[in-house]
Design a protein around this motif. Structure first.
Motif, short mmCIF file in Angstrom:
data_model
loop_
_atom_site.label_atom_id
_atom_site.label_comp_id
_atom_site.label_asym_id
_atom_site.label_seq_id
_atom_site.Cartn_x
_atom_site.Cartn_y
_atom_site.Cartn_z
N LYS A 82 -0.06 13.07 -10.70
CA LYS A 82 0.64 12.49 -11.84
C LYS A 82 1.99 13.16 -12.03
O LYS A 82 2.14 14.37 -11.82
N THR A 87 0.55 3.25 -12.21
CA THR A 87 -0.09 2.97 -10.93
C THR A 87 -1.56 2.62 -11.14
O THR A 87 -2.33 3.44 -11.65
N HIS A 88 -1.92 1.41 -10.77
CA HIS A 88 -3.31 0.96 -10.86
C HIS A 88 -3.99 1.21 -9.51
O HIS A 88 -3.41 0.90 -8.46
N PRO A 89 -5.19 1.76 -9.50
CA PRO A 89 -5.81 2.14 -8.23
C PRO A 89 -6.13 0.96 -7.31
O PRO A 89 -6.30 1.14 -6.10
N GLU A 90 -6.17 -0.24 -7.85
CA GLU A 90 -6.47 -1.42 -7.04
C GLU A 90 -5.26 -2.34 -6.85
O GLU A 90 -5.08 -2.91 -5.77
N GLU A 123 0.81 -1.22 0.00
CA GLU A 123 0.00 0.00 0.00
C GLU A 123 0.85 1.27 0.00
O GLU A 123 0.36 2.35 -0.37
N PHE A 152 1.14 3.61 -3.13
CA PHE A 152 0.15 4.66 -3.44
C PHE A 152 0.47 5.98 -2.73
O PHE A 152 -0.17 7.00 -3.01
N LEU A 157 -1.46 8.34 -10.39
CA LEU A 157 -2.89 8.63 -10.40
C LEU A 157 -3.13 10.12 -10.17
O LEU A 157 -2.40 10.76 -9.42
N ASP A 215 -4.71 6.40 -17.86
CA ASP A 215 -5.10 6.85 -16.52
C ASP A 215 -4.08 6.46 -15.46
O ASP A 215 -4.03 7.08 -14.39
N TYR A 216 -3.27 5.45 -15.73
CA TYR A 216 -2.29 4.96 -14.77
C TYR A 216 -0.89 5.52 -15.03
O TYR A 216 0.01 5.35 -14.21
#
Length: 392
Positions: free
Chosen positions: A320, A359-362, A205, A208, A316, A311-312
């Protein structure tokens, strides 16, 4: 053939002083003095359009053993007042005075200008950095050596990464491997009040969480006092780990990032890294003498859009990033910066990084950063670590 005549560096600098109508330059930063003279001992380098001299404040014996400049140009001790008197002897008592205004402390600047009151200060740092961008063969060889040291650290990750170890413990293993392989243990950055650990390492985590130091993967550090780099977070099975810890060999840096997964990577992370590798490969396919930084950035953006990862790309929103690489040499981060809106033209024998992350939000972030030498009709990847996502 790339020239190795280091004595030409001062002659090239003197030519620029003449072209810019700068009567003299007074340099105090160790990286700049090392570039022109071969010593990083406490010195002041004074350069005019037709002459130069090196004031040695301490360790004259070291300087005489290290420098390639003529010993007749080396003066033991000396103050700024004595430098002014020396310039007056050379017929220079007014005009533009070049100073490293991006790094010189304000108190020292005021002191210098109280002595050189007949001169007008101008920033000479940009000219120095432009000259330093183009590397000679010896510089390139030293950067290659730094890249080889880098691989020792990446290899150590494969040997020791395990569930339950902290980011800090992993970073320490990487740094120890670097040191044993010849890393000098410094990270030189030409930035005011820039402080960071030996380099970013982040996992899970924490990927992020982007510190204010840079719009890239920074890690969160051990405390608010140094809010970047590895933390005490324990690495878990399935985590993505990004390792971005630079090395330095005889003053010259390597900056490389590799992505690891502890255990099995899910399909989404595998696809994310494949897209990242495609973007990086696409950028390097266009990299050559004469291309603009903005053109390369546009190529990366277009590729990300085509692959459906726009978007990645570079993180994010709203954090960015706005660059895809930077110059590297005596500092870990040097001009040119591959900014979105920079029309700076890249040239042969520049050493740069191509540094991109998604970076993927999930599912987290993946990053790939490589050392690259620009050539007339292409480029050469100097990084020797495989450009893959490693499963451990």
């Amino acid at each position: 053939m790339i020239s190795n005549n280091k004595t030409m560096r001062l002659k090239i600098f003197q030519k620029r002083l003449l072209e810019l109508e700068i009567k003299a330059a007074v340099l105090i930063l160790s990286r700049d003095i090392f570039y022109y003279t071969g010593t990083a001992q406490p010195c002041i380098l004074v350069v005019t359009q037709n002459d130069y001299f090196l004031i040695v404040r301490r360790a004259l014996d070291f300087v005489l053993n290290e420098t390639w400049i003529d010993n007749s140009k080396i003066l033991k001790n000396g103050s700024f007042k004595e430098i002014l008197l020396k310039l007056i002897e050379l017929g220079i008592n007014k005009g533009h005075l070049g100073l490293e205004l991006d790094v010189i402390p304000a108190e020292l600047f005021l002191k210098i200008m109280s002595i050189f009151s007949g001169f007008k200060p101008v920033n000479i740092s940009e000219e120095i950095m432009i000259q330093r961008m183009k590397k000679d063969q010896e510089e390139i060889d030293l950067i290659r050596a730094a890249c080889n040291i880098m691989k020792a650290g990446q290899q150590r990750v494969l040997e020791v990464l395990s569930e339950g170890m902290t980011e800090l413990e992993l970073a320490a293993e990487v740094e120890y491997a670097h040191r044993k392989a010849g890393h000098e243990g410094i990270l030189s950055m030409r930035n005011f009040d820039f402080y960071i650990s030996r380099g970013p390492l982040s996992s899970g985590e924490n990927l992020f969480k982007v510190s204010g130091f840079s719009n890239t993967i920074t890690g969160i550090g051990l405390s608010p006092a140094v809010p970047a780099g590895p933390s005490l977070r324990k690495i878990k099975s399935g985590d993505i780990i990004v390792v971005d810890i630079p090395t330095c060999y005889q003053g010259y840096h390597s900056d490389e990032t590799r992505t690891y997964v502890l255990g099995k990577a899910c399909a989404e992370v595998t696809d994310l890294f494949k897209a990242l590798r495609d973007i990086s490969d696409n950028v390097m396919a266009y990299l050559r003498d004469g291309i603009k930084c903005s053109e390369l950035f546009g190529i990366a953006c277009s590729c990300a859009r085509r692959l459906g990862v726009e978007d990645y790309f570079l993180g994010l929103a709203p954090r960015k990033g706005n660059f895809i690489g930077h110059g590297i040499g005596l500092d870990a981060n040097e001009p040119p910066i591959l900014f979105e809106k920079s029309d700076f033209v890249l040239r042969s024998n520049f050493t740069i990084t191509i540094e991109i992350h998604l970076t993927h939000p999930e599912h987290g972030a993946v990053k790939l950063e490589d050392m690259v030498l620009i050539k007339e009709n292409g480029c050469e990847i100097l990084s020797v670590t495989e450009r893959e996502m490693f499963l451990v």
